[in-house]
Design a protein around this motif. Structure first.
Motif, PDB file in Angstrom:
ATOM      1  N   GLN A  74       0.920  -1.196  -0.019  1.00  0.00           N
ATOM      2  CA  GLN A  74       0.050   0.158   0.038  1.00  0.00           C
ATOM      3  C   GLN A  74       0.813   1.265  -0.024  1.00  0.00           C
ATOM      4  O   GLN A  74       2.163   1.222   0.094  1.00  0.00           O
ATOM      5  N   GLY A  75       0.105   2.307  -0.456  1.00  0.00           N
ATOM      6  CA  GLY A  75       0.868   3.633  -0.542  1.00  0.00           C
ATOM      7  C   GLY A  75       1.942   3.722  -1.233  1.00  0.00           C
ATOM      8  O   GLY A  75       2.908   4.650  -1.323  1.00  0.00           O
ATOM      9  N   ARG A  76       2.080   2.850  -2.482  1.00  0.00           N
ATOM     10  CA  ARG A  76       2.846   3.091  -3.618  1.00  0.00           C
ATOM     11  C   ARG A  76       3.092   4.077  -4.423  1.00  0.00           C
ATOM     12  O   ARG A  76       3.809   4.491  -5.028  1.00  0.00           O
ATOM     13  N   GLY A  77       1.724   4.650  -4.455  1.00  0.00           N
ATOM     14  CA  GLY A  77       1.620   5.927  -5.382  1.00  0.00           C
ATOM     15  C   GLY A  77       1.722   7.099  -4.625  1.00  0.00           C
ATOM     16  O   GLY A  77       1.636   8.271  -5.052  1.00  0.00           O
ATOM     17  N   ASP A  78       1.896   7.177  -3.366  1.00  0.00           N
ATOM     18  CA  ASP A  78       2.160   8.077  -2.333  1.00  0.00           C
ATOM     19  C   ASP A  78       3.676   8.999  -2.594  1.00  0.00           C
ATOM     20  O   ASP A  78       4.487   8.015  -2.856  1.00  0.00           O
ATOM     21  N   THR A  79       3.565  10.216  -2.293  1.00  0.00           N
ATOM     22  CA  THR A  79       5.027  10.762  -2.078  1.00  0.00           C
ATOM     23  C   THR A  79       5.343  10.859  -0.430  1.00  0.00           C
ATOM     24  O   THR A  79       5.613   9.712  -0.076  1.00  0.00           O
ATOM     25  N   TYR A  80       5.183  11.903   0.131  1.00  0.00           N
ATOM     26  CA  TYR A  80       5.115  12.169   1.513  1.00  0.00           C
ATOM     27  C   TYR A  80       4.136  13.175   1.964  1.00  0.00           C
ATOM     28  O   TYR A  80       4.061  14.044   1.202  1.00  0.00           O
ATOM     29  N   PRO A  81       3.473  12.792   2.990  1.00  0.00           N
ATOM     30  CA  PRO A  81       3.708  11.518   3.993  1.00  0.00           C
ATOM     31  C   PRO A  81       3.021  10.332   3.186  1.00  0.00           C
ATOM     32  O   PRO A  81       2.270  10.462   2.349  1.00  0.00           O
ATOM     33  N   LYS A  82       3.580   8.880   3.498  1.00  0.00           N
ATOM     34  CA  LYS A  82       2.994   7.853   2.985  1.00  0.00           C
ATOM     35  C   LYS A  82       2.288   7.129   3.822  1.00  0.00           C
ATOM     36  O   LYS A  82       2.600   6.878   4.770  1.00  0.00           O
ATOM     37  N   ARG A  83       1.184   6.775   2.951  1.00  0.00           N
ATOM     38  CA  ARG A  83       0.110   5.773   3.930  1.00  0.00           C
ATOM     39  C   ARG A  83       1.002   4.452   3.907  1.00  0.00           C
ATOM     40  O   ARG A  83       1.314   3.693   3.122  1.00  0.00           O
ATOM     41  N   ARG A  84       0.559   3.849   5.269  1.00  0.00           N
ATOM     42  CA  ARG A  84       1.036   2.585   5.646  1.00  0.00           C
ATOM     43  C   ARG A  84      -0.039   1.521   5.171  1.00  0.00           C
ATOM     44  O   ARG A  84       0.373   0.395   5.017  1.00  0.00           O
ATOM     45  N   GLY A  85      -1.153   1.865   5.124  1.00  0.00           N
ATOM     46  CA  GLY A  85      -2.218   1.047   4.732  1.00  0.00           C
ATOM     47  C   GLY A  85      -2.761   0.099   5.576  1.00  0.00           C
ATOM     48  O   GLY A  85      -3.772  -0.507   5.218  1.00  0.00           O
ATOM     49  N   MET A  86      -2.160  -0.314   6.738  1.00  0.00           N
ATOM     50  CA  MET A  86      -2.777  -1.249   7.708  1.00  0.00           C
ATOM     51  C   MET A  86      -4.083  -1.006   8.085  1.00  0.00           C
ATOM     52  O   MET A  86      -4.221   0.053   8.359  1.00  0.00           O
ATOM     53  N   THR A  87      -5.075  -1.879   8.237  1.00  0.00           N
ATOM     54  CA  THR A  87      -6.351  -1.261   8.500  1.00  0.00           C
ATOM     55  C   THR A  87      -6.315  -1.000  10.157  1.00  0.00           C
ATOM     56  O   THR A  87      -5.496  -1.183  11.097  1.00  0.00           O
ATOM     57  N   ARG A  88      -7.568  -0.487  10.635  1.00  0.00           N
ATOM     58  CA  ARG A  88      -7.819   0.119  12.059  1.00  0.00           C
ATOM     59  C   ARG A  88      -7.749  -0.814  13.031  1.00  0.00           C
ATOM     60  O   ARG A  88      -8.747  -1.125  13.562  1.00  0.00           O
ATOM     61  N   VAL A  89      -6.680  -1.818  13.260  1.00  0.00           N
ATOM     62  CA  VAL A  89      -6.736  -2.681  14.348  1.00  0.00           C
ATOM     63  C   VAL A  89      -7.284  -2.405  15.607  1.00  0.00           C
ATOM     64  O   VAL A  89      -8.095  -3.016  16.166  1.00  0.00           O
ATOM     65  N   PRO A  90      -6.655  -1.229  16.185  1.00  0.00           N
ATOM     66  CA  PRO A  90      -6.898  -1.121  17.543  1.00  0.00           C
ATOM     67  C   PRO A  90      -8.222  -0.700  17.808  1.00  0.00           C
ATOM     68  O   PRO A  90      -9.040  -1.063  18.829  1.00  0.00           O
ATOM     69  N   GLU A  91      -8.892   0.038  16.943  1.00  0.00           N
ATOM     70  CA  GLU A  91     -10.288   0.471  16.798  1.00  0.00           C
ATOM     71  C   GLU A  91     -11.272  -0.719  16.716  1.00  0.00           C
ATOM     72  O   GLU A  91     -12.342  -0.768  17.407  1.00  0.00           O
ATOM     73  N   MET A  92     -10.979  -1.598  15.978  1.00  0.00           N
ATOM     74  CA  MET A  92     -11.652  -2.843  15.741  1.00  0.00           C
ATOM     75  C   MET A  92     -11.633  -3.600  16.976  1.00  0.00           C
ATOM     76  O   MET A  92     -12.804  -4.073  17.379  1.00  0.00           O
ATOM     77  N   LEU A  93     -10.630  -3.964  17.659  1.00  0.00           N
ATOM     78  CA  LEU A  93     -10.455  -4.594  18.927  1.00  0.00           C
ATOM     79  C   LEU A  93     -11.204  -4.079  20.009  1.00  0.00           C
ATOM     80  O   LEU A  93     -12.041  -4.360  20.580  1.00  0.00           O
ATOM     81  N   ALA A  94     -11.339  -2.507  19.975  1.00  0.00           N
ATOM     82  CA  ALA A  94     -12.086  -1.649  20.932  1.00  0.00           C
ATOM     83  C   ALA A  94     -13.592  -2.095  20.671  1.00  0.00           C
ATOM     84  O   ALA A  94     -14.267  -1.860  21.614  1.00  0.00           O
ATOM     85  N   HIS A  95     -14.083  -2.409  19.370  1.00  0.00           N
ATOM     86  CA  HIS A  95     -15.414  -2.598  19.163  1.00  0.00           C
ATOM     87  C   HIS A  95     -15.771  -3.874  19.379  1.00  0.00           C
ATOM     88  O   HIS A  95     -16.906  -4.365  19.096  1.00  0.00           O
ATOM     89  N   GLY A  96     -14.811  -4.871  19.781  1.00  0.00           N
ATOM     90  CA  GLY A  96     -15.210  -6.273  20.118  1.00  0.00           C
ATOM     91  C   GLY A  96     -15.020  -7.146  18.959  1.00  0.00           C
ATOM     92  O   GLY A  96     -15.478  -8.313  19.115  1.00  0.00           O
ATOM     93  N   LEU A  97     -14.718  -6.713  17.931  1.00  0.00           N
ATOM     94  CA  LEU A  97     -14.298  -7.498  16.746  1.00  0.00           C
ATOM     95  C   LEU A  97     -13.173  -8.478  17.007  1.00  0.00           C
ATOM     96  O   LEU A  97     -12.191  -8.209  17.685  1.00  0.00           O
ATOM     97  N   THR A  98     -13.303  -9.742  16.445  1.00  0.00           N
ATOM     98  CA  THR A  98     -12.158 -10.557  16.375  1.00  0.00           C
ATOM     99  C   THR A  98     -11.219 -10.301  15.471  1.00  0.00           C
ATOM    100  O   THR A  98     -11.633 -10.409  14.137  1.00  0.00           O
ATOM    101  N   VAL A  99     -10.010  -9.959  15.654  1.00  0.00           N
ATOM    102  CA  VAL A  99      -8.985  -9.458  14.688  1.00  0.00           C
ATOM    103  C   VAL A  99      -7.888 -10.374  14.821  1.00  0.00           C
ATOM    104  O   VAL A  99      -7.162 -10.759  15.897  1.00  0.00           O
ATOM    105  N   ALA A 100      -7.410 -11.020  13.770  1.00  0.00           N
ATOM    106  CA  ALA A 100      -6.018 -11.738  13.474  1.00  0.00           C
ATOM    107  C   ALA A 100      -5.015 -11.058  12.736  1.00  0.00           C
ATOM    108  O   ALA A 100      -5.483 -10.070  11.755  1.00  0.00           O
ATOM    109  N   LEU A 101      -3.986 -11.268  12.764  1.00  0.00           N
ATOM    110  CA  LEU A 101      -2.635 -10.883  12.148  1.00  0.00           C
ATOM    111  C   LEU A 101      -2.105 -12.105  11.288  1.00  0.00           C
ATOM    112  O   LEU A 101      -1.849 -13.063  11.719  1.00  0.00           O
ATOM    113  N   GLY A 102      -2.365 -11.856   9.844  1.00  0.00           N
ATOM    114  CA  GLY A 102      -1.947 -13.064   9.212  1.00  0.00           C
ATOM    115  C   GLY A 102      -0.581 -12.933   8.399  1.00  0.00           C
ATOM    116  O   GLY A 102      -0.112 -11.621   8.067  1.00  0.00           O
ATOM    117  N   GLN A 103      -0.127 -13.861   7.977  1.00  0.00           N
ATOM    118  CA  GLN A 103       1.161 -13.655   7.075  1.00  0.00           C
ATOM    119  C   GLN A 103       0.996 -13.360   5.827  1.00  0.00           C
ATOM    120  O   GLN A 103       1.704 -12.591   4.986  1.00  0.00           O
TER     121      GLN A 103
END
Length: 427
Positions: free
Chosen positions: A279-308
């Motif tokens: 992600q963010g390959r088309g950005d200059t700076y600042p560059k987006r990292r693209g990872m979704t909003r994991v802490p916010e999802m966990l705070a809402h009680g969603l089951t979140v996994a991190l995959g390879q």
């Protein structure tokens, strides 16, 4: 007499001095200081005993194919897809099986004993499906392999994809997949979500879609996936993988979306190593990292996994099947650096993906399968920090793999003769 007794173990929840009794492949008792006769006794010496690692998102049909037919020069998702399309006509079942089995060897050595792999069904030969079904059969004694029917070229963009997907399910593939953001239009993407969820509901199957793997904040197929989950009564059976467009979405829209996802019991798999690479390959700076909003999802009680996601394939040139590397990257990118948040990252490569895969008998409680990993660490945070050595890996109470403890010999005046990087508390 017990088959196996592990003593003096530290468990991920912080309990110390624990013993785990094993009989006939299952845990029969977990207790402090338990002593009992056993055919084999293992002294954990205070080290961390964890349930095995679980990867809820991988592409085993492409693994270890890096450089075939060429290297991804732009590093983008779309060039990776194009590369895979170039490689598909030259694939052989033998090569697919051998590469996948080699990766499973790596996985077991890293204590990774359950994998959900997406398998491309857009080749009319369904060669990769046949190969991974064979791999699933071969590794069944030591690794749970769950397969997702993945229409890499688009369920509607490829005019034969729905037919081929149903053939793959008839052959024994476990889960319905999709890639709505790769369809020709947003409308086709939404329609593909509807049709694929209806197919899963009809067959009583789980759903796992590559969803909004894009920097485009208007890629909102997760909203449609959430709606169809509610409409069809699929709560707790549907996973949205990647969701990288959420990184760029308007905060107000996300504030509406997250409660709806929680209501539908949507599961989420983020793939930090790959998401921040592609992600963010088309950005200059600042560059987006693209990872979704994991802490916010966990705070809402969603089951979140991190995959390879990928290891040495057209999309990613690195990787080794080490889920602690995945947890470490997720921790850093999401800035989850409190003690509680770091432990959540450990859960995101163990108990959370096990829930997403609906694994039977997973855990460290009486009645669970005797599947566990002895780590050279004293707690989950230290395990992530050190990417801890897997001292021993067990499945059904049988030893599958072992690695010598990591140490360095030192030649320093007035200092110890060796170090192991563990932080021992004074007293």
């Amino acid at each position: 007499m017990l088959d196996l007794l592990v003593t003096h173990a530290t468990l991920p929840d912080g309990r110390t001095g624990m013993s785990i009794a094993v009989q006939n492949g299952r845990i029969t008792e977990v207790a402090f200081g338990l002593e009992a006769p056993a055919h084999q006794t293992v002294d954990a010496q205070g080290q961390l005993l964890s349930p095995p690692f679980v990867d809820a998102h991988f592409h085993m049909d492409a693994t270890l194919s890096y450089g075939l037919p060429r290297v991804n020069q732009s590093g983008t998702l779309l060039e990776g897809i194009a590369l895979w399309g170039e490689l598909k006509p030259d694939l052989t079942q033998e090569a697919l099986v051998q590469r996948a089995l080699a990766y499973c060897d790596w996985a077991v050595g890293k204590g990774l004993l359950a994998i959900r792999s997406h398998v491309d069904i857009c080749d009319p030969r369904l060669l990769a499906v046949e190969a991974l079904l064979e791999v699933k059969h071969q590794v069944a004694p030591y690794l749970d392999l769950q397969l997702v029917a993945f229409p890499q070229d688009g369920a509607l963009r490829d005019p034969q994809a729905m037919q081929k997907l149903q053939r793959a399910l008839d052959m024994g593939v476990d889960v319905v997949g999709g890639i709505p953001h790769f369809e020709r239009t947003m409308a086709d993407g939404a329609l593909s979500v509807k049709l694929l969820c209806e197919l899963a509901a009809e067959r009583g199957l789980l759903v796992d879609m590559h969803c909004d793997e894009s920097d485009d904040p208007m890629s909102r197929h997760i909203e449609t996936l959430t709606y169809e989950t509610q409409r069809l009564g699929l709560q707790g059976r549907v996973t949205g993988s990647h969701l990288t467009s959420m990184h760029s979405m308007d905060n107000y829209f996300v504030s509406k979306l997250l409660p709806l996802m929680a209501e539908a019991q949507i599961h989420v798999v983020s793939n930090p190593l790959i998401n921040i690479t592609l992600q963010g390959r088309g950005d200059t700076y600042p560059k987006r990292r693209g990872m979704t909003r994991v802490p916010e999802m966990l705070a809402h009680g969603l089951t979140v996994a991190l995959g390879q996601d990928c290891v040495m394939d057209p999309w990613y040139s690195l990787g080794s099947g080490d889920m602690l590397e995945v947890a470490s990257m997720g921790l850093h990118v999401a800035q989850m650096t409190s003690q509680a948040a770091m432990r959540q990252c450990f859960d995101a490569v163990t108990v959370n993906p096990a829930k997403i895969l609906h694994l039977d008998g997973y855990g460290l409680e009486p009645g669970c399968w005797a599947d566990f990993v002895l780590l050279q660490a004293q707690d989950p945070v230290e395990a992530i920090r050190l990417r801890a050595t897997r001292l021993q890996v067990y499945r059904r109470g049988q030893l599958l793999a072992q690695t010598p403890a990591a140490t360095a010999s030192l030649h320093l005046p007035g200092r110890p003769a060796q170090t192991d990087w563990l932080l021992r508390k004074a007293g």
